[in-house]
Design a protein around this motif. Structure first.
Motif, PDB file in Angstrom:
ATOM      1  N   ASN A   1       1.538   6.970  -6.701  1.00  0.00           N
ATOM      2  CA  ASN A   1       0.472   7.829  -7.119  1.00  0.00           C
ATOM      3  C   ASN A   1       0.784   9.274  -6.362  1.00  0.00           C
ATOM      4  O   ASN A   1      -0.189  10.105  -6.457  1.00  0.00           O
ATOM      5  CB  ASN A   1      -0.822   7.636  -6.434  1.00  0.00           C
TER       6      ASN A   1
ATOM      7  N   GLU B   1       2.086   1.842  -3.353  1.00  0.00           N
ATOM      8  CA  GLU B   1       1.044   2.293  -4.099  1.00  0.00           C
ATOM      9  C   GLU B   1       0.826   3.787  -4.186  1.00  0.00           C
ATOM     10  O   GLU B   1       0.784   4.602  -5.011  1.00  0.00           O
ATOM     11  CB  GLU B   1      -0.163   1.480  -4.067  1.00  0.00           C
TER      12      GLU B   1
ATOM     13  N   ARG C   1       0.747  -1.269   0.126  1.00  0.00           N
ATOM     14  CA  ARG C   1      -0.049  -0.081  -0.001  1.00  0.00           C
ATOM     15  C   ARG C   1       0.695   1.131  -0.015  1.00  0.00           C
ATOM     16  O   ARG C   1       0.672   2.329  -0.619  1.00  0.00           O
ATOM     17  CB  ARG C   1      -0.824   0.100   1.360  1.00  0.00           C
TER      18      ARG C   1
END
Length: 459
Positions: A417, A413, A410
């Motif tokens: 982003n 990610e 996570r």
């Protein structure tokens, strides 16, 4: 509070034995031992030289209960980190029971399950993963499981966790700098460092998880399904491997209706053998249930031993079974080698690919040495690597590493982003906490109690 109580328990298994041990731990361990054990060379264990054995006897109301040896282990250099005295007498359950009663009359309280090891953990002598390794040593089913448990007890997993948490701490610190000092324009440099650091941690955790299945096999054994048509010799093979008549053997097809489980040890790794119902078409409702269980055992097995009756040509069920072995860890057992051979070995190789074939006569025991050697080759890498590589053998540890890895994913990610630094930090702190639960640094008392309740009394 632990420091206010002194505990005692029988530390050896129930039953008759050459030696039985009473373990006493706590601030009043010396006074409790003095009340019941009378040594020849000292008047009190306050005078005793730590870690030296003293000969004497246990006495109750002026009557000698038994004679034996006692040793004083002075805090903090003992298993629990407290004063510990162990009294070793003969392994009579009556003598042990009377001695334990005397410790309780003298001020000790009965130890609960795992309380000695729990005190070792709470006093900083062991972390939680090492404490769990103590139970793994007690329950070890083979030399490979023992080697891996000893590795965990010596701190191999603890060191891995510490290194991972240190890396996570470093990444969290770098992110906190960008949050606290946004005007310094450190974000681009920090994100690059964070990306590399997360990649290293992700690789480390992923590699450990990949080895967790090997760890399960080392600890619990290789689940081995013995499958084949009725009367191929599955039950005879089980009996030959066990060297006892565990399964009923008859010429009547369908005798085995349910799955029978037994364990043997090949090298340092146990094999959990599952003798299953014969695979065939049948109208018998009970036998059909057994066949379904046989197929389920095959699906769940780590290893398949496909037993083929070598005295008969291959039938439809044989071919279906052999074809299903491709890509599985398996072995073909060509049984009834004492009879003229009708099974086409070349066809078997074409159906199975590179699956090894071993010819035996389970009825007469011929070929069993060759079979055991072939099985040993299938487990030798687990046996060899058990003491040299770190494996996860505890399901709690596997679950926590999975959750830590999910948090790292996570965070990766979020980084890709371009999420704010504090979002990434939340996931890194989650991973840091999950890793800490393995060693007990970030775990609550309820879970600690649940873990130690699995231990035996006296450990």
């Amino acid at each position: 509070m632990y420091e206010e109580t002194t505990i005692a328990a029988i530390a050896t298994p129930p039953g008759e034995g050459g030696i039985g041990i009473i373990r006493i731990s706590g601030m009043n361990a010396v006074d409790v031992a003095d009340a019941l054990f009378h040594a020849k060379k000292i008047h009190s264990f306050h005078e005793a030289e730590p870690y030296r054995m003293y000969f004497g006897h246990v006495e109750k109301d002026g009557r000698k209960v038994d004679e034996g040896l006692a040793v004083y282990m002075k805090a903090p250099h003992s298993y629990t980190g407290e004063d510990v005295i162990e009294i070793q007498i003969h392994g009579s359950m009556e003598a042990l029971r009377e001695t334990l009663e005397l410790t309780l009359e003298s001020g000790a309280v009965p130890a609960s399950r795992g309380e000695f090891t729990k005190r070792a953990f709470l006093n900083g002598r062991l972390d939680l993963s090492q404490a769990e390794a103590v139970m793994d040593i007690i329950e070890a089913k083979g030399s490979a499981a023992l080697s891996q448990a000893e590795s965990h007890l010596s701190g191999a997993l603890s060191r891995f966790v510490k290194e991972g948490r240190d890396e996570l701490t470093d990444l969290i610190t770098k992110l906190e700098v960008t949050i606290d000092y946004p005007e310094e324009d450190l974000e681009d440099l920090t994100n690059e460092e964070i990306g590399r650091g997360l990649s290293d941690i992700e690789k480390s955790l992923s590699a450990l998880l990949k080895r967790s299945e090997e760890g399960r096999i080392i600890k619990d054994g290789l689940r081995t399904a013995i499958v084949g048509r009725p009367n191929a010799g599955k039950s005879s093979l089980l009996n030959a491997l066990l060297q006892e008549d565990r399964a009923i053997v008859t010429d009547i097809p369908g005798t085995t209706r349910d799955t029978i489980e037994e364990s043997i040890k090949i090298g340092g790794v146990p094999l959990v053998l599952m003798d299953t119902a014969g695979l065939r078409e049948t109208d018998n409702k009970v036998e059909r249930i057994g066949i379904e269980r046989a197929k389920k055992s095959m699906e769940q097995a780590d290893l398949i031993l496909a037993v083929i009756d070598g005295s008969c040509p291959l039938e439809k069920e044989d071919r279906e079974l052999l074809s299903s072995l491709k890509g599985r860890k398996a072995m073909v057992i060509l049984n009834k080698y004492d009879l003229p051979q009708e099974a086409d070995e070349e066809e078997i190789r074409n159906l199975t690919g590179s699956v090894p074939i071993v010819s035996i006569s389970a009825r007469y025991g011929s070929g069993m040495d060759e079979l055991e050697e072939a099985l040993r080759r299938l487990t030798e890498h687990q046996d060899r690597d058990a003491g040299r590589e770190l494996f996860l053998t505890n399901l709690r540890h596997v679950d926590l590493v999975k959750k830590a890895l999910e948090a790292v994913h996570r965070a990766q990610e979020s980084l890709r982003n371009s999420m704010p630094a504090d979002c990434i930090t939340v996931d890194l702190v989650e991973a840091w906490n999950r890793m800490g639960e393995i060693t007990g640094e970030t775990v609550d008392n309820e879970l600690i109690n649940q873990i130690f309740e699995r231990f035996c009394v006296g450990k």
